[in-house]
Design an enzyme around this catalytic site. Structure first.
Site, short mmCIF file in Angstrom:
data_model
loop_
_atom_site.label_atom_id
_atom_site.label_comp_id
_atom_site.label_asym_id
_atom_site.label_seq_id
_atom_site.Cartn_x
_atom_site.Cartn_y
_atom_site.Cartn_z
N GLU A 159 0.93 -1.09 0.18
CA GLU A 159 -0.03 0.00 0.13
C GLU A 159 0.83 1.21 0.00
OE1 GLU A 159 -2.89 -0.74 3.20
OE2 GLU A 159 -3.41 -2.67 2.49
N HIS B 29 -3.79 3.69 4.81
CA HIS B 29 -3.76 2.26 4.15
C HIS B 29 -4.48 2.82 2.55
CE1 HIS B 29 -3.10 -0.88 7.36
NE2 HIS B 29 -3.33 0.34 7.86
N GLU C 135 -8.20 4.81 4.57
CA GLU C 135 -8.20 4.34 3.30
C GLU C 135 -7.96 5.36 2.45
OE1 GLU C 135 -7.50 1.16 3.06
OE2 GLU C 135 -8.31 0.34 4.95
O1 LIG Z 1 -9.05 -3.72 1.13
C1 LIG Z 1 -8.96 -4.57 1.94
O2 LIG Z 1 -9.45 -5.72 1.85
C2 LIG Z 1 -8.08 -4.28 3.15
C3 LIG Z 1 -7.51 -3.01 3.02
C4 LIG Z 1 -6.93 -2.74 4.63
O3 LIG Z 1 -5.76 -2.86 4.76
N1 LIG Z 1 -7.72 -2.49 5.40
C5 LIG Z 1 -7.59 -2.44 6.83
C6 LIG Z 1 -8.58 -1.97 7.83
C7 LIG Z 1 -8.30 -2.02 9.11
C8 LIG Z 1 -9.32 -1.57 10.11
O4 LIG Z 1 -10.27 -2.65 10.04
O5 LIG Z 1 -9.46 -0.56 10.89
C9 LIG Z 1 -7.27 -3.69 7.21
O6 LIG Z 1 -7.65 -4.80 6.77
O7 LIG Z 1 -6.27 -4.03 8.24
ZN LIG Z 2 -3.91 -1.84 4.45
#
Ligand SMILES: O=C(O)CCC(=O)N[C@@H](CCC(=O)O)C(=O)O
Ligand SMILES: [Zn+2]
Length: 353
Positions: free
Chosen positions: A59, A170, A234
């Protein structure tokens, strides 16, 4: 030269320790991929800020944002005005352009007896800081980063009436109806500072998603253990270095500059963002697991009642109940026992008065 720190770190050549001066303050490399900025004088809106990127190695847009920030601080275009901890998360995975090597780093930010002992024991922390963690040892890196955050927040308490801040930046695997959105970790502690909603709106965020239970992510760590205003941000879709739409992230870049200089960030109407809360955390329980929609379904796609979302040999089918729900972060390839999607309902904006 802190501008070199980022390149050298990504190439695997950074020294583990080091310090020097930048306009308005000093910097110190406190661990591999962890750079602290300490201003000579704090600006009028200064808050101790943790800004992290690369917790998932592929990312890259957030790493480019940190690069811009560091270049501004080094050149004097930005004068240091707030304590900052800048973190490049999963160094081995960033170097190979992968989400992670052995396990997802962003599920490991939980204090265990071992991790707590490291975070409160300066000697152990220093020993841990001196070296890169092995490429497939994400738990060791999580302990190192938890110790670095504990140490930073202990040395830089927030001014009266303000809160610590952590933006863990991210990019998402899938396309999204809202390319830029914030995830608010669950907490039983203080509510998020109301000004954050107008600050995030001005930074170009388009939606906010409230978690409904503990998730042991990096932003959750700062919120749960340090009562920080903490978010996973994100910021678009996963792309290689150089292929990110940085123009779309210009307002976010301005927010980071305001935080670094301790000046008041831009604010705009929080009502411009849409708000969601998690209703269902869909877990993968078995090897025989599948999502029942296509790979190109975008984040925040809404599913009608009765839609079959997933099949799991152990847990059975997941079917949308009486109210429509929107899907975010669907990923059938996660490890068994991990989150395979979140299902969301719309909710009202938080109180800002
Ligand atoms: O796009 C995806 O499926 C994942 C993107 C990502 O890395 N998102 C984080 C979100 C963290 C949270 O829930 O605060 C993750 O999955 O770690
Ligand atoms: Zn991520």
């Amino acid at each position: 030269m802190i501008a070199d720190w980022l390149d050298l770190t990504l190439e695997g050549h950074a020294s583990a320790r080091g310090m020097g001066r930048i306009p308005g303050g000093r910097y110190e490399i406190v661990a591999p991929g962890v750079l602290e900025i300490c201003p000579d004088t704090q600006g009028p809106a200064a808050r101790p800020c943790v800004l992290s990127a690369g917790i998932h190695g592929n990312e890259t847009a957030p790493i480019e944002l940190l690069g811009e920030l560091i270049a501004g601080l080094e050149s004097g275009h930005l004068i240091a005005g707030a304590p900052l901890l800048l973190i490049l998360g999963n160094l081995p995975a960033i170097r190979t352009g992968e989400r992670f090597h052995a396990t997802n780093l962003n599920r490991l930010f939980r204090r265990t007896e071992t991790a707590t002992a490291i975070s409160v024991d300066a000697g152990n922390a220093a020993a841990g800081k001196a070296n890169d963690c092995p490429a497939d040892d994400e738990p060791a890196r999580a302990r190192q980063l938890m110790a670095a955050v504990d140490d930073f927040y202990a040395r830089f308490p927030p001014a009266d009436g303000t809160r610590r801040l952590h933006y863990d930046m991210h990019t998402a695997i899938r396309d999204s109806h809202y390319p830029r959105f914030a995830v608010v970790p669950f907490s039983v502690g203080e509510a998020i500072s109301p000004s954050q909603w107008s600050i995030l709106s001005a930074a170009g965020l388009q939606a906010v998603l409230h978690q409904h239970q503990h998730s042991w992510t990096f932003s959750h760590y700062s919120r749960h253990y340090h009562d920080a205003d903490a978010f996973t941000l994100e910021l678009g879709q996963v792309r290689p270095f150089g292929a990110n739409d940085m123009a779309a992230l210009a307002p976010m870049s301005r927010l980071l500059a305001a935080l670094a200089t301790g000046t008041p960030p831009d604010e705009s109407d929080p009502g411009a963002m849409d708000y969601f809360k998690v209703e269902v955390e869909l877990m993968r329980h078995s090897a025989d697991f599948a999502l029942c929609f296509s790979e190109d379904v975008a984040n925040f796609t809404r599913f009608a009642p009765g839609t079959l979302i997933a099949r799991d040999a152990q847990a059975g089918p997941c079917i949308i109940g009486d109210t429509p729900l929107s899907v975010v972060f669907p990923n059938a390839s996660v490890e068994i026992g991990a989150r395979a999607a979140l299902l969301l309902a719309s909710c009202a904006p938080p109180e800002t008065a």
